[in-house]
Design an enzyme around this catalytic site. Sequence first.
Site, PDB file in Angstrom:
ATOM      1  N   GLY A   1      28.622  15.079  28.577  1.00  0.00           N
ATOM      2  CA  GLY A   1      29.276  14.606  27.370  1.00  0.00           C
ATOM      3  C   GLY A   1      30.545  15.404  27.145  1.00  0.00           C
TER       4      GLY A   1
ATOM      5  N   CYS B   1      27.371  23.885  26.948  1.00  0.00           N
ATOM      6  CA  CYS B   1      28.569  23.219  26.437  1.00  0.00           C
ATOM      7  C   CYS B   1      29.736  23.585  27.331  1.00  0.00           C
ATOM      8  CB  CYS B   1      28.833  23.685  25.005  1.00  0.00           C
ATOM      9  SG  CYS B   1      30.280  22.908  24.262  1.00  0.00           S
TER      10      CYS B   1
ATOM     11  N   HIS C   1      24.587  16.482  20.158  1.00  0.00           N
ATOM     12  CA  HIS C   1      25.452  17.615  20.534  1.00  0.00           C
ATOM     13  C   HIS C   1      26.933  17.216  20.418  1.00  0.00           C
ATOM     14  CE1 HIS C   1      26.538  21.203  23.133  1.00  0.00           C
ATOM     15  NE2 HIS C   1      27.622  20.457  23.248  1.00  0.00           N
ATOM     16  N   GLU C   2      27.276  16.034  20.941  1.00  0.00           N
ATOM     17  CA  GLU C   2      28.682  15.598  20.901  1.00  0.00           C
ATOM     18  C   GLU C   2      29.117  15.272  19.481  1.00  0.00           C
ATOM     19  OE1 GLU C   2      30.390  16.216  23.442  1.00  0.00           O
ATOM     20  OE2 GLU C   2      28.611  16.589  24.651  1.00  0.00           O
TER      21      GLU C   2
HETATM   22 NI    NI Z   1      29.614  20.789  23.843  1.00  0.00          NI
END
Ligand code: NI
Length: 198
Positions: free
Chosen positions: A45, A107, A149-150
């Site tokens: 992502g 991330c 998360h995104e």
């Molecule tokens: Ni991230």
Amino acid sequence: MILPIVAYGDPVLKKEAEEIDQDYPNLDQLIADMFETMYEASGVGLAAPQIGKSIRLFVVDGSPFAEDEDEEEPDPRAVDMEGFKQVFINPIIEEESGKEWGFAEGCLSIPKIREEVMRKERIKISYFDQNWQLKEEEFDGYKARIIQHEYDHIEGVLFTDHLSVLKKRLLTKRLANISQGIVEVDYRMKFPNTKKGR
Ligand code: NI
């Protein structure tokens, strides 16, 4: 075109991003560049703030979470991950439900750090797709996890913000190093706290 990914410590990652409209310039090219950048960095992502644009847009491709079909005990959270490739424009998470479960998230803006984050199982989300069709869909398992998360990114939230004070304190030095570019990473990044950039 591969874009540099903004590293931890850049203020753009802490900002609530703005909605866009159909006149946003070169949107298709931006989306194509975001996919290319995400694949180059082996991510699942990528949100626009991570390439320095504070707009409500993210892309996902959960295919790396797909399992071999002959897996003996299939992971129910990995169902249909193959080909889970989507663009989310101006999304709104309408509802989160189910039990919270933990997963070690990473991330692209925070390389080499993974920590368990608790999130709810299911989400209902409305958004525009790349053709500006308004959609409302429900997701669970790893799909929901990636989207949550995104989505956090466009709200100015990082997965480290979900950690306990103690856990975050243990990461302080490594996070400071990342913001200064003191980290081994095999994709292009932009570090906020180094004079040279990289
Ligand atoms: Ni991230």
